[in-house]
Design an enzyme around this catalytic site. Structure first.
Site, PDB file in Angstrom:
ATOM      1  N   GLY A  78      -7.968 -11.376   6.597  1.00  0.00           N
ATOM      2  CA  GLY A  78      -8.268  -9.946   6.474  1.00  0.00           C
ATOM      3  C   GLY A  78      -9.761  -9.630   6.537  1.00  0.00           C
ATOM      4  O   GLY A  78     -10.504 -10.223   7.330  1.00  0.00           O
ATOM      5  N   ILE A  79     -10.180  -8.717   5.694  1.00  0.00           N
ATOM      6  CA  ILE A  79     -11.569  -8.244   5.742  1.00  0.00           C
ATOM      7  C   ILE A  79     -12.530  -9.366   5.338  1.00  0.00           C
ATOM      8  O   ILE A  79     -13.619  -9.499   5.902  1.00  0.00           O
ATOM      9  CB  ILE A  79     -11.764  -7.004   4.834  1.00  0.00           C
ATOM     10  CG1 ILE A  79     -10.759  -5.894   5.185  1.00  0.00           C
ATOM     11  CG2 ILE A  79     -13.180  -6.460   4.978  1.00  0.00           C
ATOM     12  CD1 ILE A  79     -10.698  -4.750   4.171  1.00  0.00           C
TER      13      ILE A  79
ATOM     14  N   PRO B 206     -14.048   0.653   0.698  1.00  0.00           N
ATOM     15  CA  PRO B 206     -13.370   0.873   1.985  1.00  0.00           C
ATOM     16  C   PRO B 206     -12.241   1.897   1.854  1.00  0.00           C
ATOM     17  O   PRO B 206     -11.691   2.093   0.766  1.00  0.00           O
ATOM     18  CB  PRO B 206     -12.758  -0.505   2.314  1.00  0.00           C
ATOM     19  CG  PRO B 206     -13.258  -1.468   1.272  1.00  0.00           C
ATOM     20  CD  PRO B 206     -13.655  -0.639   0.084  1.00  0.00           C
TER      21      PRO B 206
ATOM     22  N   THR C 152      -6.716  -1.371   8.467  1.00  0.00           N
ATOM     23  CA  THR C 152      -5.537  -1.916   9.174  1.00  0.00           C
ATOM     24  C   THR C 152      -5.468  -3.443   9.135  1.00  0.00           C
ATOM     25  O   THR C 152      -5.361  -4.095  10.170  1.00  0.00           O
ATOM     26  CB  THR C 152      -5.538  -1.466  10.642  1.00  0.00           C
ATOM     27  OG1 THR C 152      -6.784  -1.911  11.223  1.00  0.00           O
ATOM     28  CG2 THR C 152      -5.393   0.019  10.789  1.00  0.00           C
TER      29      THR C 152
ATOM     30  N   TYR D  36      -3.273  -1.217  -9.024  1.00  0.00           N
ATOM     31  CA  TYR D  36      -4.332  -1.641  -8.099  1.00  0.00           C
ATOM     32  C   TYR D  36      -5.534  -0.699  -8.188  1.00  0.00           C
ATOM     33  O   TYR D  36      -6.674  -1.133  -8.388  1.00  0.00           O
ATOM     34  CB  TYR D  36      -3.763  -1.654  -6.682  1.00  0.00           C
ATOM     35  CG  TYR D  36      -4.778  -1.882  -5.597  1.00  0.00           C
ATOM     36  CD1 TYR D  36      -5.310  -3.152  -5.370  1.00  0.00           C
ATOM     37  CD2 TYR D  36      -5.213  -0.824  -4.794  1.00  0.00           C
ATOM     38  CE1 TYR D  36      -6.240  -3.357  -4.367  1.00  0.00           C
ATOM     39  CE2 TYR D  36      -6.143  -1.028  -3.789  1.00  0.00           C
ATOM     40  CZ  TYR D  36      -6.657  -2.297  -3.575  1.00  0.00           C
ATOM     41  OH  TYR D  36      -7.577  -2.502  -2.580  1.00  0.00           O
TER      42      TYR D  36
ATOM     43  N   TYR E 127      -3.947  -7.915  -3.186  1.00  0.00           N
ATOM     44  CA  TYR E 127      -3.714  -6.800  -2.256  1.00  0.00           C
ATOM     45  C   TYR E 127      -2.541  -7.126  -1.328  1.00  0.00           C
ATOM     46  O   TYR E 127      -1.582  -6.359  -1.271  1.00  0.00           O
ATOM     47  CB  TYR E 127      -4.992  -6.474  -1.471  1.00  0.00           C
ATOM     48  CG  TYR E 127      -4.841  -5.213  -0.652  1.00  0.00           C
ATOM     49  CD1 TYR E 127      -4.646  -3.986  -1.271  1.00  0.00           C
ATOM     50  CD2 TYR E 127      -4.842  -5.261   0.735  1.00  0.00           C
ATOM     51  CE1 TYR E 127      -4.454  -2.827  -0.520  1.00  0.00           C
ATOM     52  CE2 TYR E 127      -4.663  -4.107   1.485  1.00  0.00           C
ATOM     53  CZ  TYR E 127      -4.468  -2.900   0.854  1.00  0.00           C
ATOM     54  OH  TYR E 127      -4.272  -1.767   1.599  1.00  0.00           O
TER      55      TYR E 127
ATOM     56  N   ASP F 268      -9.348 -20.114  -7.574  1.00  0.00           N
ATOM     57  CA  ASP F 268      -8.637 -18.958  -8.128  1.00  0.00           C
ATOM     58  C   ASP F 268      -9.683 -18.203  -8.942  1.00  0.00           C
ATOM     59  O   ASP F 268     -10.134 -18.684  -9.985  1.00  0.00           O
ATOM     60  CB  ASP F 268      -7.481 -19.426  -9.020  1.00  0.00           C
ATOM     61  CG  ASP F 268      -6.758 -18.266  -9.694  1.00  0.00           C
ATOM     62  OD1 ASP F 268      -7.250 -17.121  -9.618  1.00  0.00           O
ATOM     63  OD2 ASP F 268      -5.712 -18.505 -10.309  1.00  0.00           O
ATOM     64  N   VAL F 269     -10.075 -17.027  -8.462  1.00  0.00           N
ATOM     65  CA  VAL F 269     -11.197 -16.324  -9.107  1.00  0.00           C
ATOM     66  C   VAL F 269     -10.877 -15.896 -10.540  1.00  0.00           C
ATOM     67  O   VAL F 269     -11.783 -15.573 -11.298  1.00  0.00           O
ATOM     68  CB  VAL F 269     -11.681 -15.099  -8.285  1.00  0.00           C
ATOM     69  CG1 VAL F 269     -12.267 -15.539  -6.949  1.00  0.00           C
ATOM     70  CG2 VAL F 269     -10.580 -14.061  -8.110  1.00  0.00           C
TER      71      VAL F 269
ATOM     72  N   SER G 293     -12.355   0.332  -3.640  1.00  0.00           N
ATOM     73  CA  SER G 293     -11.323   0.881  -2.751  1.00  0.00           C
ATOM     74  C   SER G 293     -11.286   2.398  -2.926  1.00  0.00           C
ATOM     75  O   SER G 293     -11.533   2.912  -4.026  1.00  0.00           O
ATOM     76  CB  SER G 293      -9.965   0.290  -3.135  1.00  0.00           C
ATOM     77  OG  SER G 293      -8.919   1.143  -2.721  1.00  0.00           O
TER      78      SER G 293
HETATM   79  N1  LIG Z   1      -7.146  -3.353   3.524  1.00  0.00           N
HETATM   80  C1  LIG Z   1      -7.401  -2.180   2.927  1.00  0.00           C
HETATM   81  O1  LIG Z   1      -6.881  -1.108   3.274  1.00  0.00           O
HETATM   82  C2  LIG Z   1      -8.371  -2.148   1.779  1.00  0.00           C
HETATM   83  C3  LIG Z   1      -8.838  -0.896   1.339  1.00  0.00           C
HETATM   84  C4  LIG Z   1      -9.723  -0.847   0.283  1.00  0.00           C
HETATM   85  C5  LIG Z   1     -10.155  -2.013  -0.315  1.00  0.00           C
HETATM   86  N2  LIG Z   1      -9.681  -3.200   0.128  1.00  0.00           N
HETATM   87  C6  LIG Z   1     -10.147  -4.412  -0.539  1.00  0.00           C
HETATM   88  O2  LIG Z   1     -10.754  -5.260   0.415  1.00  0.00           O
HETATM   89  C7  LIG Z   1     -10.510  -6.622   0.071  1.00  0.00           C
HETATM   90  C8  LIG Z   1      -9.822  -7.342   1.216  1.00  0.00           C
HETATM   91  O3  LIG Z   1      -8.690  -6.629   1.635  1.00  0.00           O
HETATM   92  P1  LIG Z   1      -7.667  -7.264   2.697  1.00  0.00           P
HETATM   93  O4  LIG Z   1      -6.897  -6.152   3.291  1.00  0.00           O
HETATM   94  O5  LIG Z   1      -8.374  -8.236   3.559  1.00  0.00           O
HETATM   95  O6  LIG Z   1      -6.683  -8.031   1.674  1.00  0.00           O
HETATM   96  P2  LIG Z   1      -5.931  -9.433   1.753  1.00  0.00           P
HETATM   97  O7  LIG Z   1      -4.906  -9.415   0.666  1.00  0.00           O
HETATM   98  O8  LIG Z   1      -5.509  -9.715   3.132  1.00  0.00           O
HETATM   99  O9  LIG Z   1      -7.090 -10.476   1.378  1.00  0.00           O
HETATM  100  C9  LIG Z   1      -7.379 -10.841   0.049  1.00  0.00           C
HETATM  101  C10 LIG Z   1      -7.733 -12.307   0.023  1.00  0.00           C
HETATM  102  O10 LIG Z   1      -7.956 -12.663  -1.350  1.00  0.00           O
HETATM  103  C11 LIG Z   1      -7.316 -13.904  -1.583  1.00  0.00           C
HETATM  104  N3  LIG Z   1      -6.977 -13.998  -3.014  1.00  0.00           N
HETATM  105  C12 LIG Z   1      -5.981 -13.357  -3.682  1.00  0.00           C
HETATM  106  N4  LIG Z   1      -5.972 -13.737  -4.959  1.00  0.00           N
HETATM  107  C13 LIG Z   1      -6.994 -14.615  -5.113  1.00  0.00           C
HETATM  108  C14 LIG Z   1      -7.486 -15.333  -6.214  1.00  0.00           C
HETATM  109  N5  LIG Z   1      -6.919 -15.252  -7.423  1.00  0.00           N
HETATM  110  N6  LIG Z   1      -8.553 -16.144  -6.034  1.00  0.00           N
HETATM  111  C15 LIG Z   1      -9.136 -16.260  -4.806  1.00  0.00           C
HETATM  112  N7  LIG Z   1      -8.695 -15.603  -3.724  1.00  0.00           N
HETATM  113  C16 LIG Z   1      -7.635 -14.787  -3.884  1.00  0.00           C
HETATM  114  C17 LIG Z   1      -6.093 -13.896  -0.704  1.00  0.00           C
HETATM  115  O11 LIG Z   1      -5.592 -15.209  -0.474  1.00  0.00           O
HETATM  116  C18 LIG Z   1      -6.616 -13.219   0.548  1.00  0.00           C
HETATM  117  O12 LIG Z   1      -7.148 -14.137   1.454  1.00  0.00           O
HETATM  118  C19 LIG Z   1      -9.693  -6.580  -1.232  1.00  0.00           C
HETATM  119  O13 LIG Z   1     -10.582  -6.605  -2.336  1.00  0.00           O
HETATM  120  C20 LIG Z   1      -9.031  -5.231  -1.159  1.00  0.00           C
HETATM  121  O14 LIG Z   1      -8.669  -4.755  -2.421  1.00  0.00           O
HETATM  122  C21 LIG Z   1      -8.801  -3.299   1.147  1.00  0.00           C
END
Ligand SMILES: NC(=O)c1ccc[n+]([C@@H]2O[C@H](COP(=O)([O-])OP(=O)(O)OC[C@H]3O[C@@H](n4cnc5c(N)ncnc54)[C@H](O)[C@@H]3O)[C@@H](O)[C@H]2O)c1
Length: 253
Positions: free
Chosen positions: A16-17, A187, A191, A157, A93, A62-63, A144
């Site tokens: 993802g991001i 953000p 998508t 969330y 997420y 694991d954070v 977010s």
């Molecule tokens: N996609 C969106 O629409 C959106 C919007 C606003 C904010 N965000 C934020 O942006 C960030 C990335 O979003 P995304 O869409 O790529 O999400 P995603 O769920 O695809 O990515 C999150 C990543 O965090 C990792 N993760 C989860 N729990 C963990 C843990 N305990 N320790 C270490 N890693 C862990 C997952 O394995 C994953 O690779 C997140 O913080 C999300 O809340 C996303």
């Protein structure tokens, strides 16, 4: 290259991001640590970066675990000698389910806070001694637009992401004297696979949100990376305690 020789930890950088931050930071000259609960994905991103000619290290983290975050910081310094940048991107997420307040379980609520808020604090706690020693550092926390917009059905969330703003502001004032800047990126609905597969999302939501933005389109992961580079670079040296909303003009305040 705007981040030449900088060392950046990106939590949740395996997809993802977070993956986009990792790839772009490599292009900007940074050495990148992908701290991920999903080691397989982190290793894939590590490989992509090495194939691009960059340097990377995948660390299973694991954070929400203090021990894991301490090991993350130690291994980063063992491999690259310092920590310049932390992006607190990991969050619960992917797999998130839209549900009414009454249906959210205590376990879901607690896990959201353990990863999204405690995890960001633990990562800051782990890197701070090294940043203080260097007399500099950049911490970027990912919030977010959900809480700004008061999006329903995601209380567990959205509330954690409001917490990220409090964390950012309090930490910024506390560590500014050590040459460390703490900012947030907020953000909009982006998508990624996680958004596209989210359970319980109303049909047509992407079109609705695109129509609500000033720029009239949906947000992609690539839309966020320029701001992350800016907040990690010398160009933002006098900015701290702020949240930059990057959402094409969805939230306007
Ligand atoms: N996609 C969106 O629409 C959106 C919007 C606003 C904010 N965000 C934020 O942006 C960030 C990335 O979003 P995304 O869409 O790529 O999400 P995603 O769920 O695809 O990515 C999150 C990543 O965090 C990792 N993760 C989860 N729990 C963990 C843990 N305990 N320790 C270490 N890693 C862990 C997952 O394995 C994953 O690779 C997140 O913080 C999300 O809340 C996303």
């Amino acid at each position: 290259m705007r981040l030449k020789d900088k060392v950046a930890i990106i939590t949740g950088g395996g997809q993802g991001i977070g993956r986009e931050y990792a790839l772009r930071f490599c292009k900007e000259g940074a050495r990148v640590v992908i701290a991920e609960i999903n080691l397989e994905n982190a290793k894939k991103v590590e490989k992509e970066i090495v194939e691009m000619g960059g340097e990377a290290l995948a660390i299973k983290t694991d954070v929400s675990s203090e021990n894991d975050t301490q090991v993350m910081a130690q291994k980063t310094v063992e491999k690259f000698g310092k920590i310049d940048i932390l992006i607190n991107n990991a969050a619960i997420y992917f797999g998130l389910e839209n549900k009414p307040i009454e249906n959210i379980t205590v376990d879901e609520w607690d896990r959201s806070f353990a990863v999204n808020v405690r995890g960001a604090w633990l990562c800051i706690k782990a890197v701070l001694p090294y940043m203080k020693d260097e007399g500099s550092g950049r911490i970027i926390n990912i919030s977010s637009g959900t809480w700004y917009m008061g999006i329903p059905m995601l209380l567990h969330y959205g509330t954690t992401k409001a917490g990220i703003i409090g964390l950012t502001r309090c930490a910024a004032r506390e560590v500014g004297g050590f040459g460390i800047n703490v900012n947030a990126i907020t953000p909009g609905f982006t998508t990624t696979e996680a958004s596209l597969t989210m359970k319980g999302t109303p049909p047509g939501i992407f079109e609705v949100i695109a129509g609500q933005t000033a720029l009239g389109r949906n947000e992609n992961a690539e839309d966020l990376v320029g701001t992350a580079v800016f907040l990690a670079s010398d160009d933002s040296a006098f900015i701290t305690g702020q949240s930059i909303v990057v959402d094409g003009g969805w939230v306007l305040d």
